[in-house]
Design a protein around this motif. Structure first.
Motif, PDB file in Angstrom:
ATOM      1  N   SER A 136      -8.981  15.722  -3.943  1.00  0.00           N
ATOM      2  CA  SER A 136      -8.708  17.226  -3.457  1.00  0.00           C
ATOM      3  C   SER A 136      -7.621  17.722  -4.420  1.00  0.00           C
ATOM      4  CB  SER A 136      -8.501  17.236  -2.016  1.00  0.00           C
ATOM      5  OG  SER A 136      -7.918  18.360  -1.643  1.00  0.00           O
ATOM      6  N   ARG A 137      -6.630  16.894  -4.640  1.00  0.00           N
ATOM      7  CA  ARG A 137      -5.727  17.667  -5.539  1.00  0.00           C
ATOM      8  C   ARG A 137      -5.894  17.601  -6.942  1.00  0.00           C
ATOM      9  NH1 ARG A 137      -0.342  13.990  -3.266  1.00  0.00           N
ATOM     10  NH2 ARG A 137       0.419  15.359  -5.322  1.00  0.00           N
ATOM     11  N   ASP A 141      -9.237  18.393  -7.850  1.00  0.00           N
ATOM     12  CA  ASP A 141     -10.135  19.443  -7.829  1.00  0.00           C
ATOM     13  C   ASP A 141      -9.124  20.710  -8.023  1.00  0.00           C
ATOM     14  OD1 ASP A 141     -12.233  17.743  -7.907  1.00  0.00           O
ATOM     15  OD2 ASP A 141     -12.659  18.127  -5.906  1.00  0.00           O
ATOM     16  N   ALA A 142      -8.127  20.636  -7.259  1.00  0.00           N
ATOM     17  CA  ALA A 142      -7.085  21.811  -7.274  1.00  0.00           C
ATOM     18  C   ALA A 142      -6.657  22.272  -8.476  1.00  0.00           C
ATOM     19  CB  ALA A 142      -6.227  21.926  -5.975  1.00  0.00           C
ATOM     20  N   GLY A 143      -6.596  21.306  -9.452  1.00  0.00           N
ATOM     21  CA  GLY A 143      -5.931  21.309 -10.927  1.00  0.00           C
ATOM     22  C   GLY A 143      -4.788  20.720 -11.181  1.00  0.00           C
ATOM     23  N   GLU A 144      -4.302  20.037 -10.148  1.00  0.00           N
ATOM     24  CA  GLU A 144      -3.186  19.104 -10.287  1.00  0.00           C
ATOM     25  C   GLU A 144      -3.474  17.945 -11.151  1.00  0.00           C
ATOM     26  OE1 GLU A 144       0.084  16.690  -7.634  1.00  0.00           O
ATOM     27  OE2 GLU A 144      -1.007  17.815  -6.669  1.00  0.00           O
TER      28      GLU A 144
END
Length: 90
Positions: free
Chosen positions: A8-9, A11-14
């Motif tokens: 999830s992180r 995919d969020a760009g982290e």
């Protein structure tokens, strides 16, 4: 952090996952280019067809990990070596 939160992180760009514990995870066909996994625990992970271009893998624990078709270029390896030629492992 569990694997769902990791993805999830990601995919969020982290991209800073230094010290993360992903032991036993399945990381197949994942684009991890530019990721910072310095000091991460990747024991017994399955890493198949993973892109590790421009990744920081300094001091990663790879014990028991299985890696097939991983792509390295401009990647800092666990021992501090820098991969300067495009190559694949596995």
């Amino acid at each position: 952090m569990d694997i769902e939160e990791f993805f999830s992180r990601l995919d969020a760009g982290e991209n800073d996952f230094s010290g993360v514990d992903l032991s036993g995870a399945v990381l197949s066909e994942v684009d991890l280019s530019g990721i910072n996994l310095s000091g991460a625990d990747l024991r017994v992970t399955l890493m198949e067809s993973v892109n590790l271009e421009n990744a920081n893998l300094l001091e990663v624990n790879w014990r028991g990990a299985k890696m097939y078709g991983a792509y390295f270029y401009n990647t800092v390896l666990p021992d501090g070596e820098l991969v300067t030629e495009p190559n694949s492992y596995g």
